[in-house]
Design an enzyme around this catalytic site. Structure first.
Site, short mmCIF file in Angstrom:
data_model
loop_
_atom_site.label_atom_id
_atom_site.label_comp_id
_atom_site.label_asym_id
_atom_site.label_seq_id
_atom_site.Cartn_x
_atom_site.Cartn_y
_atom_site.Cartn_z
N ASN A 42 16.76 -12.33 -6.44
CA ASN A 42 16.65 -13.50 -5.57
C ASN A 42 15.72 -14.49 -6.27
O ASN A 42 14.52 -14.28 -6.33
CB ASN A 42 16.05 -13.05 -4.22
N LYS A 62 14.95 -17.43 -5.39
CA LYS A 62 14.24 -18.36 -4.50
C LYS A 62 14.38 -19.78 -5.02
O LYS A 62 15.44 -20.14 -5.50
CB LYS A 62 12.77 -17.91 -4.35
N HIS A 88 16.43 -13.82 5.07
CA HIS A 88 15.26 -13.51 4.26
C HIS A 88 14.00 -13.89 5.04
O HIS A 88 13.99 -14.87 5.77
CB HIS A 88 15.31 -14.28 2.93
N GLU A 147 11.40 -15.37 4.28
CA GLU A 147 10.93 -16.75 4.08
C GLU A 147 11.74 -17.72 4.94
O GLU A 147 11.22 -18.72 5.42
CB GLU A 147 10.98 -17.11 2.59
N GLU A 158 12.70 -5.54 3.59
CA GLU A 158 11.67 -6.27 2.85
C GLU A 158 10.44 -6.44 3.72
O GLU A 158 10.36 -7.37 4.53
CB GLU A 158 12.20 -7.65 2.45
N GLY A 210 6.11 -11.06 -2.90
CA GLY A 210 5.38 -12.03 -3.70
C GLY A 210 3.88 -11.81 -3.72
O GLY A 210 3.13 -12.66 -4.17
N SER A 268 7.89 -7.06 -4.28
CA SER A 268 7.13 -6.75 -5.50
C SER A 268 7.72 -5.58 -6.29
O SER A 268 6.96 -4.75 -6.83
CB SER A 268 5.65 -6.51 -5.17
N GLY A 323 12.52 -10.44 -6.34
CA GLY A 323 12.21 -11.86 -6.44
C GLY A 323 11.63 -12.19 -7.80
O GLY A 323 12.35 -12.33 -8.79
N GLY A 324 10.31 -12.28 -7.86
CA GLY A 324 9.60 -12.72 -9.07
C GLY A 324 10.09 -12.06 -10.35
O GLY A 324 10.33 -12.74 -11.37
#
Ligand code: PGA
Length: 244
Positions: free
Chosen positions: A4, A6, A90, A92, A162, A168, A208, A229-230
């Site tokens: 993802n 983002k 999600h 967010e 999640e 994050g 993470s 993600g990251g």
């Protein structure tokens, strides 16, 4: 294994990511690989993965086919660009953009109607975990959202657990914490859709996930994959997660 991105990367950066990423995963047959870039990079991503084992997904999808919905992107638009998956609900989106369990259900139904695979996210906030409400929150999200699908619709979705406090933040749920939450979700599935559906549904863990913790997470029988993600933004890092 889903990435993802983002709100990161331009089409040119997308192109250069896939030039590096494709050769690193071309022999990876143990899992499906999906990258979900921003809408503006979908065309570049689909072009860059053509002929490979990598699929491209969106990070959201409108509940309507078309209409006066400023800022939304519909299923037929995603079909036309070649996306095959859509992340829905999600945290967010839930936290900052007013997404609710009801809209998550409507978006999921729309994705299915247009032949896209929904990756439906659930997860608790830190305060909810600390006050012992994790199970209640996951159950409510399931009941008000996913439980509204028919059995046939449910068979086509992927769920992502999640925990919001792990996204994050560098704080990963321990494999045991993640596995406990996956068990709660799978129990909900069993109750609503039966044992076969509970055995078959894929539940991803997200929050993470990194190259150095993916193995211990994936060792849990209830964890079927990751939503990253990251660590999905860099080709070598996401490839080593895919090839854990
Ligand atoms: P993270 O994000 O891996 O950067 O924690 C996961 C996600 O939000 O999907």
């Amino acid at each position: 294994m889903a990435g993802n991105w983002k709100m990161f990367k331009t089409p040119a950066e997308t192109q250069s990511f896939f030039e590096k990423f494709r050769p690193l995963v071309e022999k990876s047959e143990h899992c499906e690989i999906v990258i979900c870039p921003p809408f503006t990079n979908l065309a570049a991503a689909v072009g860059a993965v053509r002929g490979s084992n990598i699929r491209v997904g969106a990070q959201n999808i409108a509940w309507a086919k078309e209409g006066a919905f400023t800022g939304e992107i519909s299923g037929p638009m995603l079909n036309a660009v070649g996306a095959t998956h859509a992340i829905i609900g999600h945290s967010e989106r839930r936290q900052y953009f007013g997404e609710t369990d009801e809209t998550v259900l409507k978006r999921t139904q729309a994705a299915l109607e247009f032949g896209l695979t929904p990756i439906v996210c659930v997860g608790e906030l830190l305060a909810e975990r600390e006050s012992g409400k994790t199970e209640a929150v996951l159950t409510a999200q399931f009941q008000k959202g996913i439980a509204g699908l028919t059995e046939q619709q449910f068979a086509k979705i992927i769920i992502a657990y999640e925990p919001v406090w792990a996204i994050g933040t560098g704080k990963t749920a321990t494999p045991e914490i993640a596995a406990d939450a996956h068990k709660v979700i799978r129990a909900q599935v069993r109750q609503k859709f039966g044992a076969d559906a509970a055995g078959a549904v894929r539940i991803l863990y997200g929050g993470s996930v990194k190259p150095d913790n993916v193995k211990s997470l994936m060792a849990q029988p209830d964890i079927d994959g990751s939503l990253v993600g990251g660590a999905s933004l860099e080709a070598a890092s996401f490839a080593s997660i895919v090839n854990f």
